[in-house]
Design an enzyme around this catalytic site. Structure first.
Site, PDB file in Angstrom:
ATOM      1  N   TYR B 108       0.808  -1.216   0.000  1.00 51.45           N
ATOM      2  CA  TYR B 108       0.000   0.000   0.000  1.00 51.45           C
ATOM      3  C   TYR B 108       0.845   1.272   0.000  1.00 51.45           C
ATOM      4  CZ  TYR B 108      -4.288  -2.623   0.431  1.00 51.45           C
ATOM      5  OH  TYR B 108      -5.338  -3.458   0.183  1.00 51.45           O
ATOM      6  N   GLU B 201       6.394 -27.484  17.181  1.00 50.54           N
ATOM      7  CA  GLU B 201       5.606 -27.152  15.997  1.00 50.54           C
ATOM      8  C   GLU B 201       4.257 -26.551  16.349  1.00 50.54           C
ATOM      9  OE1 GLU B 201       4.973 -30.577  13.461  1.00 50.54           O
ATOM     10  OE2 GLU B 201       3.369 -29.571  12.379  1.00 50.54           O
ATOM     11  N   ASP B 253       5.349 -32.952  14.897  1.00 54.92           N
ATOM     12  CA  ASP B 253       4.468 -34.112  14.744  1.00 54.92           C
ATOM     13  C   ASP B 253       5.258 -35.254  14.103  1.00 54.92           C
ATOM     14  OD1 ASP B 253       2.123 -33.056  15.769  1.00 54.92           O
ATOM     15  OD2 ASP B 253       1.380 -32.358  13.803  1.00 54.92           O
TER      16      ASP B 253
END
Ligand SMILES: Nc1ncnc2c1ncn2[C@@H]1O[C@H](COP(=O)(O)OP(=O)(O)OP(=O)(O)O)[C@@H](O)[C@H]1O
Ligand SMILES: [Mg+2]
Lengths: 529, 367
Positions: B108, B201, B253
């Site tokens: 912007y 994580e 994980d």
């Protein structure tokens, strides 16, 4: 006297007038709309012929009106057609026959003219007489001092004029002819075609001034835009390759010449002593044969040999009068106002012993030409408005543009103009609407179209590159100042960088490019500013 | 409580001075070209796939020797060239005025300077170009993505951002952790008692670690990568390692994506091959390994087709050719099952901290 002239009597026993009235479709009088168009066209063509054959700048006025008493009748109704010219006029002795007899004309000679058959104008008169029972009025002068007026009807059974009245007035003016006739017509359906006809005539006849006033009183004016009149075509003798049995039979019957080689040399186009001898040997005729003694069977053999013998020189195109670059250019510029045009004038060629020249012009862009391809066909300067699909030029244009070998988009605003001039145009019918697919003609049309397409292609790519240059310059002008501003701020320099030359250089480069194009421009193509 | 605290090795303010000089030099080169009526141009390494090469020594993807030249004389280049020049100017202003901005802000802001970007992805890619040109990450130019991750632990920092200069904070003062945003990224490290960094994580596990006092029990700084670690987080991990000499451990994980999250922290990504300061080559992935699934009898879910394809892709990747990396990929392929960090909850909420973490940290020493 040439053999062709004698053709006029070939229908005499069954009355050509009657024959053509019954078969009026052939001559383009099939319905009231087409008849009005064809009658107008035939008279105008005669007028143009009468000017062009003596290099007069044509001034032609045409008027179609309805009779006062029929003003509120629906179409089809009776119209009064008047065509007036400043041509060479016609001898008063000849006038009744010229206008009141089918197959009577001055254009049977082997010379390029709009008229060919000796029936166009006469058919219009005949058609008018049959549909309205009114006579035709002809006023003509060959010197601009004596003006002869005839009122004629045609004796259809006997194919000859009936002179109702005849008068002569003295006056001061120019030579010329005016024909006024009444005929059953349909202006509502014909008016678009008639206007097309005038527009297209103006396109290839920019040396003529044509005025047309339609039944509503509207005036269509086509000014003379060039003073160049095409050279008057010379008359020529027939070429052996196009000579037929009937013509040969008559030639042999009427000749006084006893030497066969001499007869050939006198009667045929470009036949010299050596050629005549070589041919007779080829045809297995003794050089000493008296041509007047040749039997019918031998005549057949002679004509066949003539068509096969390849030792004749090709026909000379001196007798042809193509439009030429000047006339085409002026017609295109004034009528089509294109952005670009290119013109190809093909070298002379021949089919069956008739010489012909093909001219192709291409006009691209501008405000007048609509999107897509528009074909304007002309034969001996006559616009051909019907049956484009059956015409050889129509087929060639379709073929070539379909292949898109020239990177020209399908929607590109394009006008193609084809003009074929010849001592004998291979019309497929006496209606003069479309040309037969003679392979020689097809080849020349193709080559001409290719030539103009190539020029257009290179114009488009040069135009593209100029536009690209301009686009570049605008882009530089937009971004360089920003780069200058931020690099100054980044570097902490006190004053802006002096880079303006970078944009200026570019302007110079552009000027050079435009000039190069101007220099490279050939006479046969141009860009309209 | 342990009292032995570490001192910071290198201060980051030197980099800032250098950065300003680099940007100024860039501007001067462009200025000088224009001033002598030449179209300016900039050379920088190509980021095309063909030029991204794996460097075994540093165990990461880097850019090869192929260069691209962006020249203002080329009308296809002049717009991005202008955008790049503007961005360099804008970044100099940001750094000079000590303001930060997001990627979206940059998009912007351009409009106030008559610089047009078609969309934010275009301005993002110009930012990447500038990173490549000056070989500095956008975060050093005070340009951050929206994504944020969190940090918690006994680390004293000193702000350098405008309005907070000199102000200090201990990153264990607030149990939700602290966003790794611009002010934290630019803060100086002052002091710490931590002896390691553990990156996890998931936010859930991060909260569990704080609750279970992993920071004090293991002397660890805890970081939530919130999935694939954002560059600011990777940059933070790198600094913690470089400036405080702390070892970095990563826990994810038990699936192929987790393994790759760890890999990117350690060896970097192909997409950031133009930057060198985002990796921790000595970092360790401590789990959940595929082999842990059986070992700890963890509840699992089957791997999908896509998961399996991803394993095959990674097996061809040069970063996955040695050590536990290919071994674990193969195990995934063999068992065709995966599991999440939450799976340990089956054995009670604290099992992962009480049992799994210490065991794996022990194993990590031998990696
Ligand atoms: N406006 C005119 N001025 C001078 N002569 C004319 C004019 N109109 C006709 N003629 C003469 O009348 C003859 C017959 O004209 P007509 O239109 O019937 O045949 P054509 O023009 O010879 O051939 P075509 O059938 O092809 O039109 C012409 O050959 C010409 O000699
Ligand atoms: Mg005629």
């Amino acid at each position: 006297m040439t053999a062709h002239r004698n053709n006029q009597s070939s229908f005499s026993e069954i009355s050509p007038s009657e024959f053509f009235y019954r078969n009026r479709d052939l001559a383009g009088f099939s319905n009231p709309a087409k008849a009005l168009y064809t009658a107008t066209r035939e008279l105008v063509e005669n007028s143009l012929d009468a000017c062009e054959s003596t290099e007069i700048l044509p001034k032609i006025s045409v008027r179609i009106r309805y009779r006062e008493e029929e003003r509120h009748e629906p179409d089809p109704r009776t119209y009064v057609l008047t065509v007036k010219d400043n041509g060479h006029g016609i001898e008063p002795r000849q006038a009744p026959n010229a206008f009141g007899r089918v197959f009577y004309g001055s254009k049977y000679r082997l010379r390029q003219a709009r008229g060919m058959f000796g029936m166009g104008g006469t058919m219009a008169i005949l058609y008018g007489q049959i549909t309205t029972s009114k006579p035709v009025t002809i006023t003509t002068s060959t010197d601009g001092r004596e003006f002869h007026t005839f009122r004629l009807l045609i004796d259809i059974q006997n194919n000859k004029p009936i002179i109702l009245s005849k008068s002569t007035k003295r006056g001061v003016g120019s030579s010329g002819t005016s024909v006024e006739l009444l005929l059953h017509g349909d202006i509502f359906r014909a008016s678009a075609k008639i206007r097309d006809y005038f527009r297209q005539t103006a396109l290839v006849t920019p040396y003529a001034e044509i005025t047309f006033i339609d039944p509503q009183g509207r005036l269509w004016y086509f000014p003379q835009t060039t003073a160049t009149v095409p050279k008057v075509p010379r008359e020529t003798k027939p070429h052996p390759h196009g000579f037929d049995f009937e013509a040969m039979r008559r030639l042999l019957k009427h000749t006084d010449e006893s030497s066969f080689p001499k007869l050939l040399m006198n009667e045929f186009h470009r036949v010299g002593k050596q050629t005549a001898r070589n041919f007779l040997r080829f045809a297995k005729f003794d050089l000493r044969t008296d041509p007047r003694t040749v039997s019918n069977e031998e005549t057949v053999r002679l004509v066949e040999a003539m068509h096969r013998f390849d030792g004749f020189l090709p026909p000379d195109s001196n007798c042809l009068s193509p439009l030429g670059t000047e006339i085409l250019k002026s017609g295109i510029v004034n009528e089509l106002k294109p952005e670009f045009y290119s013109i190809a004038i093909r070298p002379p060629s021949a089919y069956s012993g008739y010489p012909f020249i093909v001219e192709v012009a291409l006009a691209y862009g501008g405000k007048t030409i609509g999107e897509g391809v528009r074909l304007y066909r002309f034969a001996n300067r006559i616009p051909l408005l019907y049956d484009e699909a059956s015409d050889v030029a129509g087929m060639v244009v379709n073929d070539l543009l379909d292949r898109r070998a020239y990177n020209i988009p399908r929607e590109a605003p394009l006008a193609v103009i084809t003009h074929v001039c010849s001592t004998k145009i291979p019309y497929k019918s006496v209606g003069k609407e479309f040309l037969a697919e003679r392979p020689e003609l097809e080849r020349e049309l193709k080559n001409g179209l290719r030539e103009t397409l190539r020029q257009l292609k290179s114009y488009l790519s040069r135009k593209g590159s100029i536009e690209a240059v301009l686009r570049r310059k605008n882009i530089y002008a937009k971004y360089l100042p920003l780069i200058a501003k931020f690099s100054q701020a980044l570097s902490g320099a006190k004053s802006p960088p002096r880079y303006q030359q970078l944009i200026k250089d570019f302007e110079d480069e552009r000027v050079i490019t435009v000039e190069q194009i101007a220099n490279a421009k050939k006479k046969s193509e141009g860009k309209i500013e | 409580m342990p009292t032995q605290r570490r001192r910071v090795k290198e201060r980051s303010s030197n980099r800032k001075v250098e950065l300003k000089a680099i940007l100024q030099k860039l501007g001067k080169e462009v200025y000088d070209s224009l001033d002598s009526n030449r179209f300016p141009s900039i050379d920088f390494p190509s980021r095309s796939v063909k030029n991204i090469v794996y460097e075994p020594k540093s165990k990461q993807y880097i850019l090869g020797s192929r260069k691209v030249t962006r020249s203002a004389s080329n009308i296809k280049h002049i717009r991005p060239f202008t955008q790049l020049t503007w961005l360099a100017y804008f970044a100099t202003e940001l750094v000079g005025q000590e303001k930060t901005s997001t990627l979206r802000d940059v998009y912007y802001s351009s409009q106030a300077y008559d610089i047009e970007f078609d969309d934010q992805s275009q301005s993002d890619s110009i930012i990447t170009d500038l990173e490549t040109v000056i070989e500095r990450a956008r975060e050093e130019l005070n340009i951050y993505p929206e994504e944020r991750s969190a940090i918690f632990g006994d680390l004293d920092i000193e702000y350098t951002v405008r309005g907070y200069e000199g102000k200090r904070l201990n990153l264990s003062s607030h149990p939700d952790g602290y966003l790794i945003g611009p002010s934290l990224s630019t803060a100086e490290f002052v002091d710490t008692s931590a002896e390691m960094v553990i990156a996890v994580e998931k936010g859930g596990l991060f909260t569990r670690f704080v609750e279970e006092k992993v920071h004090s029990r293991f002397k660890a700084i805890i970081i939530d990568t919130a999935g694939q670690a954002p560059r600011a987080t990777r940059y933070m991990l790198r600094r913690l390692h470089e400036e405080l000499s702390l070892p970095v451990y990563v826990m994810t994980d038990g699936d192929v994506y987790g393994e790759h999250i760890a890999m990117v922290i350690i060896s970097g990504s192909a997409r950031a091959a133009h930057l060198r300061d985002l990796t921790v080559p000595s970092g360790k992935w401590i789990g959940i390994w595929a082999s842990d699934i059986a070992k700890y009898n963890l509840p699992t879910i089957p791997m999908s087709e896509i998961d399996i394809k991803r394993v095959h892709d990674l097996k061809r990747d040069p970063r996955y050719q040695k050590g536990i990396w290919p071994r674990e990929l193969d195990t995934f392929l063999k068992i065709k099952r995966k599991c999440e960090l939450e799976a340990f909850s089956k054995f009670g909420l604290t099992t992962i901290v009480d049992k799994y973490l210490p065991e794996k940290l022990q194993i990590a020493k031998s990696l």
